[in-house]
Design a protein around this motif. Structure first.
Motif, mmCIF file in Angstrom:
data_model
loop_
_atom_site.group_PDB
_atom_site.id
_atom_site.type_symbol
_atom_site.label_atom_id
_atom_site.label_comp_id
_atom_site.label_asym_id
_atom_site.label_seq_id
_atom_site.Cartn_x
_atom_site.Cartn_y
_atom_site.Cartn_z
ATOM 1 N N ALA A 57 67.479 -37.935 89.755
ATOM 2 C CA ALA A 57 66.363 -37.379 88.990
ATOM 3 C C ALA A 57 65.110 -38.239 89.136
ATOM 4 O O ALA A 57 64.000 -37.716 89.272
ATOM 5 C CB ALA A 57 66.738 -37.229 87.518
ATOM 6 N N ALA A 58 65.285 -39.550 89.129
ATOM 7 C CA ALA A 58 64.152 -40.468 89.286
ATOM 8 C C ALA A 58 63.833 -40.718 90.756
ATOM 9 O O ALA A 58 62.774 -41.238 91.087
ATOM 10 C CB ALA A 58 64.444 -41.794 88.594
ATOM 11 N N GLY A 59 64.788 -40.385 91.640
ATOM 12 C CA GLY A 59 64.598 -40.644 93.066
ATOM 13 C C GLY A 59 64.617 -42.121 93.380
ATOM 14 O O GLY A 59 63.803 -42.608 94.162
ATOM 15 N N THR A 60 65.566 -42.847 92.767
ATOM 16 C CA THR A 60 65.655 -44.290 92.999
ATOM 17 C C THR A 60 67.078 -44.718 93.330
ATOM 18 O O THR A 60 68.042 -44.063 92.938
ATOM 19 C CB THR A 60 65.186 -45.095 91.766
ATOM 20 N N VAL A 61 67.168 -45.807 94.052
ATOM 21 C CA VAL A 61 68.437 -46.497 94.285
ATOM 22 C C VAL A 61 68.192 -47.978 94.028
ATOM 23 O O VAL A 61 67.045 -48.433 94.038
ATOM 24 C CB VAL A 61 69.006 -46.264 95.705
ATOM 25 N N GLU A 62 69.282 -48.721 93.802
ATOM 26 C CA GLU A 62 69.125 -50.141 93.458
ATOM 27 C C GLU A 62 70.176 -50.979 94.156
ATOM 28 O O GLU A 62 71.338 -50.574 94.266
ATOM 29 C CB GLU A 62 69.258 -50.303 91.946
ATOM 30 N N VAL A 63 69.738 -52.139 94.610
ATOM 31 C CA VAL A 63 70.613 -53.169 95.166
ATOM 32 C C VAL A 63 70.254 -54.482 94.474
ATOM 33 O O VAL A 63 69.209 -54.585 93.834
ATOM 34 C CB VAL A 63 70.451 -53.298 96.703
#
Length: 186
Positions: A57-63
C-alpha cells in the motif's frame, strides 16, 4: 505459465506476493534480495541483504544494515537503489528502482527489539565493515544498537519478468503512473 495471458494487475499482484513472502517466510526466495547502490565514482555496489519489511500500500520495502557500512555512505550521497529478486520456482525476476532513506537512532528502536539475538552481532563490528584486516577472525561483534539502521526503500518503479516454456511475459509499473503498468517485450 498458462495459455492465458495474465492481466497487468494480476502480474503486479504476483510480484508483490513474491516480495511479501520474503518477509513472512525465512525460506522464501525473496528473503534474500540483491541491493545495488551507486558507489564512488559511479561504480555500482551490489550485495545481498535480507528483506525485513514490505508494504504494498505504501510502496516500500525495508532492509537493515550497519551504519558504518559503505552502502549508508553511498545512499547519503545518492539515495537511489535497485533491488533484484529471483523466484526460481515461479521463474519470476522482479526489479525495483527506489529512493532510499536511512533511518537510525530512536526512529529504529522498535525494529531493534525484533532483531534476533544471533543477528544483532552483525551490527557494530569493529573494525567497521570493509576495513582491511590481516586475520579474517580479527573482529569483535558487540551487537551495537547505536550502529543499527533500517533502509526504507520507496519503490518508484517495478519491473517483472516471468520466464515460460511458451514465451516470456514482462511488464513495467511506475508509482508516478499510479502502478497502472504496461507490457514490455521480454
Amino acid at each position: 505459465m498458462s495459455d492465458t495471458a495474465p492481466s497487468l494487475i494480476g502480474f503486479l499482484d504476483l510480484a508483490w506476493r513474491i516480495i511479501e513472502a520474503g518477509v513472512a517466510d525465512p525460506k522464501a526466495p525473496a528473503r534474500q534480495v540483491v541491493f545495488a547502490t551507486c558507489g564512488r565514482g559511479g561504480a555500482p555496489g551490489a550485495r545481498i541483504l535480507i528483506l525485513r519489511a514490505a508494504d504494498r500500500a505504501a510502496g516500500t520495502v525495508e532492509v537493515h544494515t550497519d551504519l558504518a557500512s559503505a552502502k549508508v555512505t553511498e545512499l547519503e550521497r545518492d539515495p537511489r537503489a535497485a533491488l533484484l529478486f529471483w523466484d526460481a520456482g515461479a521463474q519470476v525476476q522482479i526489479r525495483l528502482t527506489a529512493a532510499c532513506t536511512v533511518l537510525r537512532g530512536p526512529a529504529v528502536a522498535d525494529r531493534w527489539t525484533r532483531v534476533p539475538e544471533r543477528s544483532r552481532r552483525g551490527y557494530g563490528v569493529e573494525p567497521p565493515p570493509g576495513t582491511p584486516i590481516a586475520d579474517p577472525y580479527a573482529v569483535t561483534r558487540p551487537g551495537a544498537q547505536a550502529r543499527f539502521a533500517a533502509i526504507e526503500a520507496r519503490v518508484e518503479a517495478l519491473e517483472a519478468l516471468q520466464l515460460g516454456q511458451d514465451g516470456h511475459v514482462r511488464a513495467a509499473y511506475k508509482r508516478s503512473d499510479d502502478w497502472r503498468g504496461h507490457w514490455l517485450a521480454p
